[in-house]
Design a protein around this motif. Structure first.
Motif, mmCIF file in Angstrom:
data_model
loop_
_atom_site.group_PDB
_atom_site.id
_atom_site.type_symbol
_atom_site.label_atom_id
_atom_site.label_comp_id
_atom_site.label_asym_id
_atom_site.label_seq_id
_atom_site.Cartn_x
_atom_site.Cartn_y
_atom_site.Cartn_z
ATOM 1 N N CYS B 47 3.209 0.271 13.724
ATOM 2 C CA CYS B 47 4.122 1.068 12.898
ATOM 3 C C CYS B 47 5.363 0.317 12.428
ATOM 4 N N VAL B 48 5.661 0.398 11.128
ATOM 5 C CA VAL B 48 6.844 -0.267 10.571
ATOM 6 C C VAL B 48 8.141 0.358 11.090
ATOM 7 N N CYS B 58 1.535 -2.032 9.705
ATOM 8 C CA CYS B 58 0.422 -1.159 9.353
ATOM 9 C C CYS B 58 0.210 -1.132 7.842
ATOM 10 N N ILE B 60 -1.420 1.008 6.012
ATOM 11 C CA ILE B 60 -1.263 2.339 5.401
ATOM 12 C C ILE B 60 0.193 2.543 4.984
ATOM 13 N N PHE B 172 2.411 9.907 4.003
ATOM 14 C CA PHE B 172 1.647 9.962 5.250
ATOM 15 C C PHE B 172 2.521 9.581 6.436
ATOM 16 N N CYS B 173 3.387 8.585 6.234
ATOM 17 C CA CYS B 173 4.275 8.192 7.332
ATOM 18 C C CYS B 173 5.079 9.389 7.823
ATOM 19 N N CYS B 176 2.763 11.105 10.059
ATOM 20 C CA CYS B 176 1.966 10.273 10.973
ATOM 21 C C CYS B 176 2.562 10.314 12.384
ATOM 22 N N ARG B 179 4.751 7.302 13.698
ATOM 23 C CA ARG B 179 6.164 7.101 13.366
ATOM 24 C C ARG B 179 7.076 7.519 14.525
HETATM 25 S S1 SF4 Z 1 4.220 5.998 10.279
HETATM 26 FE FE1 SF4 Z 1 2.048 5.752 10.628
HETATM 27 S S2 SF4 Z 1 1.218 5.202 8.645
HETATM 28 FE FE2 SF4 Z 1 3.427 4.871 8.553
HETATM 29 S S3 SF4 Z 1 3.708 2.761 9.129
HETATM 30 FE FE3 SF4 Z 1 3.887 3.946 10.983
HETATM 31 S S4 SF4 Z 1 1.874 3.926 11.850
HETATM 32 FE FE4 SF4 Z 1 1.660 3.314 9.722
#
Ligand code: SF4
Ligand code: SF4
Ligand code: SF4
Ligand code: SF4
Ligand code: SF4
Lengths: 424, 332
Positions: B47-48, B58, B60, B172-173, B176, B179
């Motif tokens: 996850c960013v 990630c 996505i 989506f984040c 998600c 996050r």
């Molecule tokens: S929140 Fe989910 S989709 Fe977004 S970067 Fe983090 S892990 Fe990936």
């Protein structure tokens, strides 16, 4: 002169005498008529002799849980301190008694089983009987058996196995079975006992698989007849004794394999046997095959391979998952002909032929076993498509039929030999 | 060589996977502290928002970010850059195929930990009914399409629709569970918030909180609860065919005993019932290889890497894994 003191034989004694004769005749053949006999098979010869000729009981003081067919999970029986005794019967004497109670054209296996119950003449009399609703005749035989005064419980068995509904249905049946048995035994099913039972049966199965591995070899160190005897012993023997004896048998086979001791002739064709189950002492067809220079290397029957092949796999070793695993194994892997579709059985036979490098298949159905008789066509067609020679035979328990059957078997085995020569 | 092969086939996959997942989790979630950086095209939830700890990023997350541009940009250099990112993603993905899910993804691993906890507590798992299973299947694709389209619609007006608010730039984040949950492992709970600054943010962050709750409860009672809905799984599956790691089945050897199906956390029926196809990496498969470990038939299922069998089902291995190899009673 010596007959002066002879008492009049009671029907029970007569039945015992006849059965003992059937048993000892086969046992003596196995002991003496084949080359390179295996020493550790003596345990099994002796076991059958003790039970069927000397009428020794094996499970005194234990609760004996009678089962019909292979779908009643032994794991649960052992976990609830019972001893499973499978009551499928192979005696002609009992078949004759049962003939008076069943339709003329009924399956001899069922007639013999019903006859056995009718006579009430058991060395280990079942305290309760569980009958899965498999083929019509077995299903209906339950009430007849009950009418002789036995406690018998039907266990609902689905006759399609592809659908998810049938999986659920059978899981429920198995749970119900466990509840009934637990009530009968006055014992609650617990995790440790069930897990130990699964592992013990798994271990017994693993021994069967080891035994089978020897039959994959080019030099076959054990007769198919002997293997049938070993697997049939599992119907009723004390499981620990069976395990010990089979371990010994395996060690002896290891030595034989190293020394290249074979039980076959120079060019005995390798046969896969499928169809109605050979149950002691009705080894008529296997005996004809192996006396005609064939060697049974594998089988697809419920008195042998089908009973051992598929194993319970548990993911979470808690009761809920163990129960589901057990249920699924007894339904999903089963290749019994009572199911609607049965491609699984065909695939299995083909695979056995490949794995055991067999050259032909012999399919026997008991006259009166409609389901095996009906499946014959599709199996024959499938084998033809695969290019596997197959012989279909109908037989019953009567000792008189031998001549005509052996001619056909001999001819088939000869044709397999010719086929092999041509291939070379 | 053959003894090594035997060792591998006899291995205790459950244990191996447990430790592999822990190592992967540490690399992905804490790798950043050791200056590990696997790039920002990872086919797994690195996850960013775990900005300091993460050992990579990630895709996505990146994908949504990249898509939030006016169309014109894509015709130029940015278009190439976008394609190259996608290819990078595919290359990463092809190495492990869906084993990224079964062995690496921190969200997947967290679900497995919850499953292990439930198992310890001897609570039965639930399953989806078969009717709902097939409906659920499409949800992940819908989510994927939404997460692709929404960012585009921020900078572009599609079909004459008004442009979307900027609050939806990483839709989506927002929802998600990664996050919130992944940074939490580094002691950063900042992502647990509800944003009142705009209506969109309010709705999305509330939804996010609800989904985290569902994630925790859901995967406690249902194995890999979230993976059924995961758009990453959908994106991966599109590119799964040419991947190097494969799950193969030899249908002729299958007895349809169902042992594999019962071991499968994703309840994939095909693994037991399909006896015609060779490639059994199905859309929901996480390539965890539990099925291979649970199959008692020699050579029926196998994990295959570039044409080489690396792990296959064997009777011997099965018996060892089920501890059926010796006659020992255990009491506890
Ligand atoms: S929140 Fe989910 S989709 Fe977004 S970067 Fe983090 S892990 Fe990936
Ligand atoms: S042999 Fe056939 S008829 Fe007889 S019990 Fe078995 S399935 Fe039924
Ligand atoms: S399906 Fe999604 S959440 Fe599940 S392991 Fe794969 S990437 Fe992670
Ligand atoms: S465990 Fe193996 S043999 Fe059994 S159904 Fe699955 S693939 Fe087939
Ligand atoms: S099919 Fe096999 S590899 Fe795929 S998710 Fe199920 S158990 Fe894991």
């Amino acid at each position: 002169m010596s007959n002066i003191n002879h008492n009049i034989e009671s029907p029970k004694e007569k039945q015992n005498r006849h059965k003992a004769m059937e048993a000892i005749k086969l046992l003596n053949t196995l002991r003496e008529d084949f080359k390179a006999p295996i020493k550790s098979m003596e345990y099994f010869y002796d076991l059958f002799e003790r039970v069927h000729c000397k009428h020794e009981s094996l499970h005194d003081g234990k609760t004996k849980i009678g089962t019909m067919c292979i779908q009643i999970p032994s794991e649960i029986i052992y976990a609830l301190d019972g001893v499973p005794v499978r009551l499928c019967n192979g005696f002609y004497t009992d078949d004759e008694i049962g003939s008076d109670l069943m339709p003329q054209k009924a399956c001899p296996l069922i007639k013999a089983t019903v006859g056995h119950f009718a006579s009430g003449n058991f060395t280990d009399k079942p305290d309760i009987v569980f009958s899965p609703t498999t083929c019509d005749q077995k299903t209906k035989a339950g009430t007849t058996i009950e009418s002789f005064g036995y406690k018998l419980i039907d266990i609902d068995f689905p006759r399609t196995k592809e659908s998810e509904a049938s999986r659920e249905y059978w899981r429920r049946s198995v749970k119900q079975f466990a509840v009934e048995l637990s009530k009968f035994q006055g014992k609650k099913l617990n995790r440790t006992d069930l897990r130990n039972a699964i592992k013990k049966i798994g271990y017994a199965q693993s021994l069967y698989h080891k035994l089978s591995d020897f039959r994959k070899k080019e030099i076959v160190p054990i007769l198919g007849l002997d293997v049938f005897l070993v697997t049939n012993a599992f119907f009723f023997d004390k499981i620990d004794n069976w395990i010990e004896a089979t371990e010994k048998l395996i060690s002896e086979l290891e030595i034989r394999a190293k020394e290249k001791i074979t039980v076959t002739g120079k060019a005995s064709p390798r046969i896969v046997y499928t169809g109605s189950p050979p149950i002691f002492p009705n080894y008529k067809i296997p005996q004809i095959i192996e006396e005609s220079d064939g060697i049974i290397v594998a089988d697809e029957t419920c008195s042998s391979n089908r009973m051992f092949n598929d194993m319970v796999a548990v993911d979470e070793w808690n009761i809920y998952d163990m129960m589901d695993s057990i249920s699924d194994k007894y339904l999903k892997a089963c290749t019994c002909p009572i199911f609607t579709k049965n491609e699984d059985r065909i695939r299995r036979v083909v695979q056995l032929v490949k794995e055991y490098k067999a050259e032909g298949v012999i399919y026997q159905a008991f006259a009166g076993c409609t389901v095996y008789e009906m499946e014959q066509r599709s199996v024959l067609e499938a084998m033809e498509k695969e290019g596997i020679p197959i012989l279909y035979l109908e037989s019953d328990y009567s000792p008189s039929q031998g001549g005509q059957l052996s001619t056909r078997v001999e001819a088939f085995i000869e044709s397999l030999k010719t086929r092999r020569r041509k291939k070379k | 060589m053959s003894s090594l092969k035997k060792k591998i086939n006899n291995m205790n996959l459950i244990r191996f996977r447990f430790w592999f997942q822990i190592v992967a989790f540490v690399l992905i979630v804490y790798g950043g502290y050791a200056s590990l950086d696997l790039g920002d095209k990872l086919p797994t939830f690195a996850c960013v928002f775990n900005s300091e700890g993460t050992g990579g990023k990630c895709y996505i997350g990146m994908l949504q970010h990249d898509l939030k541009n006016p169309f014109e940009i894509f015709t130029g250099f940015a278009g190439y850059a976008f394609l190259i990112s996608l290819i990078m993603f595919m290359v990463w993905f092809w190495v492990l195929n869906k084993s990224w899910c079964g062995f690496v993804c921190p969200l997947g691993t967290m679900q497995d930990w919850l499953t292990a906890l439930r198992e310890k507590l001897k609570i039965r798992f639930s399953e989806y009914s078969w009717a709902s299973r097939s409906n659920i299947k499409s949800i992940k694709y819908i989510l994927l399409i939404l997460l692709l389209i929404i960012p585009v619609m921020i900078s572009n007006s599609i079909f004459g629709l008004p442009k979307l608010p900027n609050g939806l730039s990483m839709p989506f984040c927002d929802i998600c569970p990664g996050r919130m949950l992944i940074p939490a492992f580094t002691g950063n709970f900042n992502q647990f918030y509800i944003d009142f600054s705009s209506k969109t943010d309010l709705v999305m962050t509330t939804l996010g909180m609800i989904i985290v709750g569902l994630f925790l409860v859901g995967s406690f009672i249902k194995k890999r609860f979230f993976c059924y809905f995961c758009p990453m799984a959908a994106l991966q599956y599109i590119f799964s065919k040419p991947a190097l790691l494969k799950l193969y089945k030899d249908g002729a050897k299958c007895t349809k005993c169902g042992d594999c199906y019962r071991a499968c956390d994703m309840d994939i029926l095909e693994i037991a019932d399909d006896v015609t196809n060779k490639n059994l990496v199905t859309e929901d498969c996480i390539l965890c290889l539990k099925c291979v470990a649970a199959c008692p038939e020699d050579g029926c299922l196998e994990a295959n890497f570039t044409g080489i069998t690396i792990f296959e089902s064997t009777k011997e291995g099965f018996i060892l894994r089920m501890a059926m190899n010796k006659q020992k009673e255990s009491h506890e």
